[in-house]
Design a protein around this motif. Structure first.
Motif, PDB file in Angstrom:
ATOM      1  N   GLY A 169       9.878  58.059  -9.306  1.00 61.03           N
ATOM      2  CA  GLY A 169      10.218  57.613 -11.012  1.00 61.03           C
ATOM      3  C   GLY A 169       9.442  56.415 -11.735  1.00 61.03           C
ATOM      4  O   GLY A 169       9.633  56.667 -12.895  1.00 61.03           O
ATOM      5  N   LYS A 170       8.942  55.450 -10.954  1.00 63.97           N
ATOM      6  CA  LYS A 170       7.788  54.386 -11.888  1.00 63.97           C
ATOM      7  C   LYS A 170       7.160  55.513 -12.552  1.00 63.97           C
ATOM      8  O   LYS A 170       6.486  55.414 -13.873  1.00 63.97           O
ATOM      9  CB  LYS A 170       7.849  53.507 -10.988  1.00 63.97           C
ATOM     10  CG  LYS A 170       8.723  52.453 -10.197  1.00 63.97           C
ATOM     11  CD  LYS A 170       8.572  51.280  -9.271  1.00 63.97           C
ATOM     12  CE  LYS A 170       9.310  50.205  -9.406  1.00 63.97           C
ATOM     13  NZ  LYS A 170       9.348  49.418  -7.775  1.00 63.97           N
ATOM     14  N   ALA A 171       6.774  55.914 -11.042  1.00 66.36           N
ATOM     15  CA  ALA A 171       5.756  56.625 -11.905  1.00 66.36           C
ATOM     16  C   ALA A 171       5.251  57.637 -13.057  1.00 66.36           C
ATOM     17  O   ALA A 171       4.469  58.088 -14.555  1.00 66.36           O
ATOM     18  CB  ALA A 171       5.014  57.466 -10.903  1.00 66.36           C
ATOM     19  N   ASN A 172       6.246  58.656 -12.703  1.00 67.12           N
ATOM     20  CA  ASN A 172       7.031  59.656 -14.341  1.00 67.12           C
ATOM     21  C   ASN A 172       7.592  58.920 -15.568  1.00 67.12           C
ATOM     22  O   ASN A 172       6.939  58.867 -16.440  1.00 67.12           O
ATOM     23  CB  ASN A 172       8.652  59.763 -13.574  1.00 67.12           C
ATOM     24  CG  ASN A 172       9.190  60.584 -14.697  1.00 67.12           C
ATOM     25  OD1 ASN A 172      10.590  60.213 -15.616  1.00 67.12           O
ATOM     26  ND2 ASN A 172       8.173  61.737 -15.413  1.00 67.12           N
ATOM     27  N   THR A 173       8.091  57.109 -15.331  1.00 63.76           N
ATOM     28  CA  THR A 173       7.668  56.236 -16.376  1.00 63.76           C
ATOM     29  C   THR A 173       6.690  55.807 -17.095  1.00 63.76           C
ATOM     30  O   THR A 173       6.724  56.634 -18.612  1.00 63.76           O
ATOM     31  CB  THR A 173       8.653  55.082 -16.168  1.00 63.76           C
ATOM     32  OG1 THR A 173      10.019  55.433 -15.729  1.00 63.76           O
ATOM     33  CG2 THR A 173       8.752  54.384 -17.108  1.00 63.76           C
ATOM     34  N   ALA A 174       5.456  55.726 -16.642  1.00 60.49           N
ATOM     35  CA  ALA A 174       4.437  55.737 -16.457  1.00 60.49           C
ATOM     36  C   ALA A 174       3.531  57.073 -17.284  1.00 60.49           C
ATOM     37  O   ALA A 174       3.168  56.315 -18.650  1.00 60.49           O
ATOM     38  CB  ALA A 174       3.604  54.689 -15.511  1.00 60.49           C
ATOM     39  N   VAL A 175       4.171  57.730 -16.748  1.00 64.62           N
ATOM     40  CA  VAL A 175       3.171  59.163 -17.171  1.00 64.62           C
ATOM     41  C   VAL A 175       4.233  59.496 -18.417  1.00 64.62           C
ATOM     42  O   VAL A 175       2.759  59.812 -19.547  1.00 64.62           O
ATOM     43  CB  VAL A 175       3.303  60.406 -16.209  1.00 64.62           C
ATOM     44  CG1 VAL A 175       2.547  61.456 -17.340  1.00 64.62           C
ATOM     45  CG2 VAL A 175       1.902  59.831 -15.215  1.00 64.62           C
ATOM     46  N   THR A 176       5.594  59.709 -18.503  1.00 66.03           N
ATOM     47  CA  THR A 176       5.595  59.516 -19.979  1.00 66.03           C
ATOM     48  C   THR A 176       5.911  58.955 -21.458  1.00 66.03           C
ATOM     49  O   THR A 176       4.842  59.108 -22.438  1.00 66.03           O
ATOM     50  CB  THR A 176       7.517  59.699 -19.535  1.00 66.03           C
ATOM     51  OG1 THR A 176       8.189  60.530 -18.863  1.00 66.03           O
ATOM     52  CG2 THR A 176       8.556  59.958 -20.640  1.00 66.03           C
ATOM     53  N   PHE A 177       5.223  57.214 -20.820  1.00 68.06           N
ATOM     54  CA  PHE A 177       4.814  56.639 -22.493  1.00 68.06           C
ATOM     55  C   PHE A 177       3.775  57.117 -22.628  1.00 68.06           C
ATOM     56  O   PHE A 177       3.320  56.669 -23.670  1.00 68.06           O
ATOM     57  CB  PHE A 177       5.355  54.971 -21.861  1.00 68.06           C
ATOM     58  CG  PHE A 177       6.674  54.314 -21.669  1.00 68.06           C
ATOM     59  CD1 PHE A 177       7.578  55.266 -22.971  1.00 68.06           C
ATOM     60  CD2 PHE A 177       7.381  54.054 -20.813  1.00 68.06           C
ATOM     61  CE1 PHE A 177       8.418  54.546 -23.343  1.00 68.06           C
ATOM     62  CE2 PHE A 177       8.847  53.783 -21.012  1.00 68.06           C
ATOM     63  CZ  PHE A 177       9.003  54.079 -22.004  1.00 68.06           C
ATOM     64  N   ALA A 178       3.045  57.324 -21.417  1.00 72.74           N
ATOM     65  CA  ALA A 178       1.427  57.834 -21.827  1.00 72.74           C
ATOM     66  C   ALA A 178       1.112  58.524 -22.357  1.00 72.74           C
ATOM     67  O   ALA A 178       0.684  59.105 -23.697  1.00 72.74           O
ATOM     68  CB  ALA A 178       0.636  58.150 -20.467  1.00 72.74           C
TER      69      ALA A 178
END
Length: 246
Positions: free
Chosen positions: A168-177
């Motif tokens: 979930g944390k990785a998804n948040t980072a990738v989504t904002f990127a």
């Protein structure tokens, strides 16, 4: 003069004795209250600013929207740092922080999709997963909240915590990127389409993986186990057990 104040050479005076005691007491109460509530105030301001950033995208102010997105990311780091540094972490903050991320993603992704800058299937996947997570959290609260407790309560009657998984944390980072890169591409033409496509695939993959992970209850740890809602099956069962023991 120093000897008179200190009661003799080498003997600390009242001022020297008072200094360590004042340091041990910590900051004044007013400052302590400010430090305690500041991280949540920063998070709440990020939620309030999300529709404004979406409006900037709809007005084709991509540069301003990109700057706002960067400021939101910095505030996300700042509120977390302040909460850890001053011991101001609260259960309310644990709920507000992912809610702020979802609000920002919803406003930016929706606006970018409306302007044709983000593929609608990807936007639907991201927004649909977030909507499902919010609805699922509301259902768990309705099912498990104690009798007479208010629905919106992150304090004494809370029945679960929010603990995002690593995916979930990785998804948040990738989504904002992806959102930031899309705004930058609309503003200055960089990065290229290949980078945006790669980020889109990563976002889609981590969105699906994190959504499936939450289905088995990861990221939603219970506090003291489920509590039956008044009038529900769990409540009736508990009443029956108490009557049997009596």
């Amino acid at each position: 003069r120093d000897e008179a104040r200190g009661g003799g050479k080498g003997v600390p005076g009242p001022e020297e004795e008072a200094a360590p005691a004042a340091a041990a007491r910590g900051p004044p109460p007013a400052l302590g209250a400010l430090v305690l509530h500041l991280p949540n105030a920063i998070t709440a301001s990020r939620i309030a600013a999300s529709p404004l950033l979406g409006a900037l995208v709809l007005q084709h102010e991509y540069g301003l929207a990109l700057a706002g997105c960067a400021a939101a990311g910095a505030s996300d780091w700042l509120d977390g740092y302040l909460a850890r540094r001053f011991g101001a972490s609260t259960r309310l903050g644990a709920f507000l922080d992912p809610l702020a991320d979802k609000a920002l993603v919803a406003c930016l992704a929706g606006a970018l999709c409306r302007e044709g800058l983000l593929p609608w299937p990807l936007a639907a996947l991201v927004l649909g997963r977030d909507a499902a997570l919010v609805a699922g959290a509301a259902w768990i609260r309705w099912r498990d909240m104690p009798r007479g407790a208010p629905f919106f309560d992150a304090g004494a009657t809370a029945t679960f915590d929010v603990a995002p998984s690593a995916v979930g944390k990785a998804n948040t980072a990738v989504t904002f990127a992806l959102l930031g890169a899309t705004l930058a591409h609309a503003h200055v033409g960089l990065p290229g389409a290949e980078v945006l496509q790669g980020l889109s695939y990563l976002t889609a993959g981590t969105t699906l993986a994190s959504g499936l992970g939450y289905l088995n209850g990861s990221g939603v740890p219970r506090i003291g186990g489920p509590r039956p809602r008044a009038g529900g099956a769990g409540a009736r069962g508990s009443a029956k057990e108490e009557a049997t023991r009596g």
